[in-house]
Write a protein that holds these residues in place. Sequence first.
Motif, PDB file in Angstrom:
ATOM      1  N   UNK A 158     -12.559 -41.635  24.411  1.00 25.47           N
ATOM      2  CA  UNK A 158     -11.616 -40.764  23.903  1.00 25.47           C
ATOM      3  C   UNK A 158     -11.035 -39.701  24.965  1.00 25.47           C
ATOM      4  N   UNK A 159      -9.687 -39.202  24.581  1.00 25.55           N
ATOM      5  CA  UNK A 159      -9.190 -38.221  25.287  1.00 25.55           C
ATOM      6  C   UNK A 159      -9.634 -36.880  25.067  1.00 25.55           C
ATOM      7  N   UNK A 160     -10.145 -35.983  26.131  1.00 28.86           N
ATOM      8  CA  UNK A 160     -10.827 -34.912  25.357  1.00 28.86           C
ATOM      9  C   UNK A 160      -9.662 -33.903  24.660  1.00 28.86           C
ATOM     10  N   UNK A 161     -10.198 -32.764  23.852  1.00 29.96           N
ATOM     11  CA  UNK A 161      -9.503 -32.253  23.043  1.00 29.96           C
ATOM     12  C   UNK A 161      -8.698 -31.164  23.406  1.00 29.96           C
TER      13      UNK A 161
ATOM     14  N   UNK B 247     -20.324 -37.909  27.299  1.00 24.20           N
ATOM     15  CA  UNK B 247     -20.173 -37.011  28.505  1.00 24.20           C
ATOM     16  C   UNK B 247     -18.689 -37.049  29.021  1.00 24.20           C
ATOM     17  N   UNK B 248     -18.269 -35.882  29.626  1.00 26.15           N
ATOM     18  CA  UNK B 248     -17.157 -35.948  29.886  1.00 26.15           C
ATOM     19  C   UNK B 248     -16.793 -36.263  31.345  1.00 26.15           C
ATOM     20  N   UNK B 249     -16.032 -37.340  31.593  1.00 30.02           N
ATOM     21  CA  UNK B 249     -15.754 -37.896  32.982  1.00 30.02           C
ATOM     22  C   UNK B 249     -14.482 -37.478  33.387  1.00 30.02           C
ATOM     23  N   UNK B 250     -14.401 -36.750  34.646  1.00 33.35           N
ATOM     24  CA  UNK B 250     -13.285 -36.376  35.441  1.00 33.35           C
ATOM     25  C   UNK B 250     -13.399 -36.416  36.861  1.00 33.35           C
ATOM     26  N   UNK B 251     -11.992 -36.238  37.562  1.00 33.99           N
ATOM     27  CA  UNK B 251     -12.159 -36.108  38.911  1.00 33.99           C
ATOM     28  C   UNK B 251     -13.083 -35.161  39.436  1.00 33.99           C
TER      29      UNK B 251
ATOM     30  N   UNK C  83      -8.951 -29.749  30.304  1.00 31.54           N
ATOM     31  CA  UNK C  83     -10.349 -30.521  30.633  1.00 31.54           C
ATOM     32  C   UNK C  83      -9.714 -32.022  30.848  1.00 31.54           C
ATOM     33  N   UNK C  84      -8.831 -32.364  31.823  1.00 31.10           N
ATOM     34  CA  UNK C  84      -8.250 -33.652  31.927  1.00 31.10           C
ATOM     35  C   UNK C  84      -9.623 -34.711  32.164  1.00 31.10           C
ATOM     36  N   UNK C  85      -9.383 -36.025  31.900  1.00 27.36           N
ATOM     37  CA  UNK C  85     -10.345 -37.004  32.006  1.00 27.36           C
ATOM     38  C   UNK C  85     -10.344 -37.630  30.699  1.00 27.36           C
ATOM     39  N   UNK C  86     -11.760 -38.053  30.444  1.00 22.41           N
ATOM     40  CA  UNK C  86     -12.007 -39.027  29.262  1.00 22.41           C
ATOM     41  C   UNK C  86     -13.562 -38.507  28.834  1.00 22.41           C
ATOM     42  N   UNK C  87     -13.361 -38.457  27.613  1.00 18.04           N
ATOM     43  CA  UNK C  87     -14.873 -38.455  27.005  1.00 18.04           C
ATOM     44  C   UNK C  87     -15.542 -39.636  26.576  1.00 18.04           C
TER      45      UNK C  87
END
Length: 87
Positions: free
Chosen positions: A31-34, A61-65, A38-42
């Motif tokens: 999912x997209x973060x809310x 987990x929140x995956x991001x750069x 907080x860019x990236x994906x959940x």
Amino acid sequence: MDKTLAIVSVNVGDIVQIGLSSNYFHVTDVREPTHPAAPGLVWHGSYFRWAEGHWGEPTLIHMHEGLPMPFVIDQATREMFGWGDLP
């Protein structure tokens, strides 16, 4: 290498190794973060608990750069670990 591109290419049902350790994560939803800050994906799913020999409780987990780039486990490796039948 663009880590964000690798992070967003993970799909539901993939098993990924995060970093160089034995952190395996089975992705059950992406999912997209809310929050736009907080860019990236959940990723929703669960970690494999080596000490206990099974997948743990559902978590996210929140995956991001900036995080370790995930490595998607191929089907042969999934089967070698006994995870070939995971959806």
